[in-house]
Scaffold this active site. Structure first.
Site, PDB file in Angstrom:
ATOM      1  N   LYS A  61      57.718  38.716  43.570  1.00 27.07           N
ATOM      2  CA  LYS A  61      56.737  39.094  42.545  1.00 27.07           C
ATOM      3  C   LYS A  61      56.964  40.523  42.075  1.00 27.07           C
ATOM      4  O   LYS A  61      56.947  40.811  40.879  1.00 27.07           O
ATOM      5  CB  LYS A  61      55.307  38.993  43.115  1.00 27.07           C
ATOM      6  CG  LYS A  61      54.766  37.586  43.177  1.00 27.07           C
ATOM      7  CD  LYS A  61      53.477  37.523  43.995  1.00 27.07           C
ATOM      8  CE  LYS A  61      53.096  36.075  44.243  1.00 27.07           C
ATOM      9  NZ  LYS A  61      52.092  35.911  45.294  1.00 27.07           N
ATOM     10  N   GLN A 105      47.537  38.329  48.587  1.00 27.06           N
ATOM     11  CA  GLN A 105      48.337  37.179  49.011  1.00 27.06           C
ATOM     12  C   GLN A 105      47.598  36.381  50.091  1.00 27.06           C
ATOM     13  O   GLN A 105      47.101  36.944  51.059  1.00 27.06           O
ATOM     14  CB  GLN A 105      49.697  37.673  49.535  1.00 27.06           C
ATOM     15  CG  GLN A 105      50.674  36.586  49.923  1.00 27.06           C
ATOM     16  CD  GLN A 105      51.184  35.776  48.741  1.00 27.06           C
ATOM     17  OE1 GLN A 105      51.271  36.268  47.615  1.00 27.06           O
ATOM     18  NE2 GLN A 105      51.514  34.522  48.979  1.00 27.06           N
ATOM     19  N   ASP A 128      44.859  35.819  39.849  1.00 23.37           N
ATOM     20  CA  ASP A 128      45.006  34.519  40.519  1.00 23.37           C
ATOM     21  C   ASP A 128      43.988  33.508  39.984  1.00 23.37           C
ATOM     22  O   ASP A 128      44.146  32.301  40.202  1.00 23.37           O
ATOM     23  CB  ASP A 128      44.754  34.680  42.026  1.00 23.37           C
ATOM     24  CG  ASP A 128      46.030  34.732  42.846  1.00 23.37           C
ATOM     25  OD1 ASP A 128      47.011  34.083  42.446  1.00 23.37           O
ATOM     26  OD2 ASP A 128      46.019  35.404  43.888  1.00 23.37           O
TER      27      ASP A 128
HETATM   28  N1  GUN Z   1      49.662  31.924  48.572  1.00 20.77           N
HETATM   29  C1  GUN Z   1      50.318  30.831  48.140  1.00 20.77           C
HETATM   30  N2  GUN Z   1      50.158  30.671  46.804  1.00 20.77           N
HETATM   31  C2  GUN Z   1      49.387  31.715  46.397  1.00 20.77           C
HETATM   32  C3  GUN Z   1      48.908  32.110  45.123  1.00 20.77           C
HETATM   33  O1  GUN Z   1      49.121  31.478  44.083  1.00 20.77           O
HETATM   34  N3  GUN Z   1      48.166  33.248  45.115  1.00 20.77           N
HETATM   35  C4  GUN Z   1      47.894  33.957  46.244  1.00 20.77           C
HETATM   36  N4  GUN Z   1      47.135  35.052  46.126  1.00 20.77           N
HETATM   37  N5  GUN Z   1      48.331  33.613  47.428  1.00 20.77           N
HETATM   38  C5  GUN Z   1      49.088  32.499  47.503  1.00 20.77           C
END
Ligand code: GUN
Length: 304
Positions: A61, A105, A128
């Site tokens: 990311k 996350q 998100d």
């Molecule tokens: N863990 C796995 N997929 C995601 C996601 O799309 N966002 C976040 N914040 N954590 C994750």
């Protein structure tokens, strides 16, 4: 962004190429607002603990955020970080005008209350789309931040079909991250939507009615080709690692690719389908959040 293969009848929806295209559009828009408005969109990613898969995602990311010209900030906290300390960091990021998107996350270590943490993020910075306000806004058809994976699926479906109006869609899986928001988005595009899950009766028959199947259960290759209506579009959200008979491992989705591709009209592969779209949509959401924060025109085609 589609290619035909010799063996299969289905059109393969190339998520990798599609995601590169989305990132290109984001980068072009970022360049423009930097030049015209002197604003750089900023994304903060918070990782608590050392989950190896999460570390890979967070690194990826950060790299792609910088590649599209945005500011990237990473906060890596110890696994035993207190809830108070994490909430303090989020409050700081909420108040930081150079940060337009905040992502914590998941999963978080067990001693931290995920709902409390997510709901402490400023909803306008919740890239998100997991904050309860954004969930409610999406459910009532209002402007919101939309969860990245379902947004990516929707973009590919719209690109493939044009209008989705009147289509029968079955979403397999009822998670807050994918299944439920995916169903809301499909409903928003006037599909007739069924959410199927582990207790659904006659799942094969339910899936056989669908023009669009979105599989998001996290069980490797659980949907066989004989559940698929001929010509249907299959979107595979699963990313599962399995052992190969000859040794080593490989990634597979929630659908049995070969048998489904022989029947479907279109299908996303794993890897290279939905996966790359998730980060592309995170970048799109960060740009959208930045534009909304500053009253700028939002990029077209990058939101629901
Ligand atoms: N863990 C796995 N997929 C995601 C996601 O799309 N966002 C976040 N914040 N954590 C994750």
């Amino acid at each position: 962004m589609k290619r035909k293969t010799d063996k299969m009848t289905a059109t393969v929806i190339d998520g990798k190429a599609f995601a590169a295209n989305v990132r290109g559009k984001v980068a072009a828009h970022v360049t423009r607002i930097k030049e015209e408005n002197g604003i750089t969109p900023g994304l903060a990613v918070v990782l608590v603990g050392e989950d190896p898969a999460s570390q890979v995602y967070v690194r990826s990311k950060g790299k792609m955020t910088v590649e599209v010209g945005m500011k990237s900030v990473e906060h890596r906290l110890e696994a035993d970080t207190s809830e108070e300390a994490l909430l303090g960091l989020i409050a700081e990021l909420n108040g930081d005008p150079s940060i337009h998107g905040i992502l914590v996350q998941l999963p978080l270590p067990g001693h931290l209350d995920e709902d409390l943490v997510i709901n402490s993020i400023d909803p306008a910075k919740d890239v998100d789309g997991f904050h309860i306000s954004n969930v409610g806004l999406l459910g009532t058809g209002q402007k919101s931040m939309v969860p990245c994976t379902p947004l990516g699926c929707l973009m590919m479906l719209r690109d493939h079909h044009g209008s989705l109006s009147g289509m029968d869609a079955v979403v397999i899986g009822r998670s807050n991250i994918v299944g439920k928001p995916m169903a809301q988005l499909l409903l928003g595009d006037s599909c007739t939507v069924t959410i199927a899950h582990s207790r659904t009766k006659d799942l094969p028959d339910v899936v056989r009615r669908a023009d669009i199947v979105v599989a998001a259960v996290g069980r490797s290759q659980m949907v066989p080709g004989d559940w698929i209506k001929p010509g249907a579009t299959v979107i595979d959200v699963g990313i599962n690692r399995i052992e190969k008979p000859e040794g080593g491992t490989r990634l597979v989705g929630d659908v049995d690719y070969d048998s489904c591709a022989a029947v479907a009209g279109a299908i996303t592969p794993v890897p290279g389908g939905v996966g790359p779209m998730t980060i592309a949509c995170l970048l799109a959401n960060t740009l959208t959040a930045c534009c909304r924060a500053h009253g700028l025109v939002e990029p077209k085609g990058l939101t629901a």
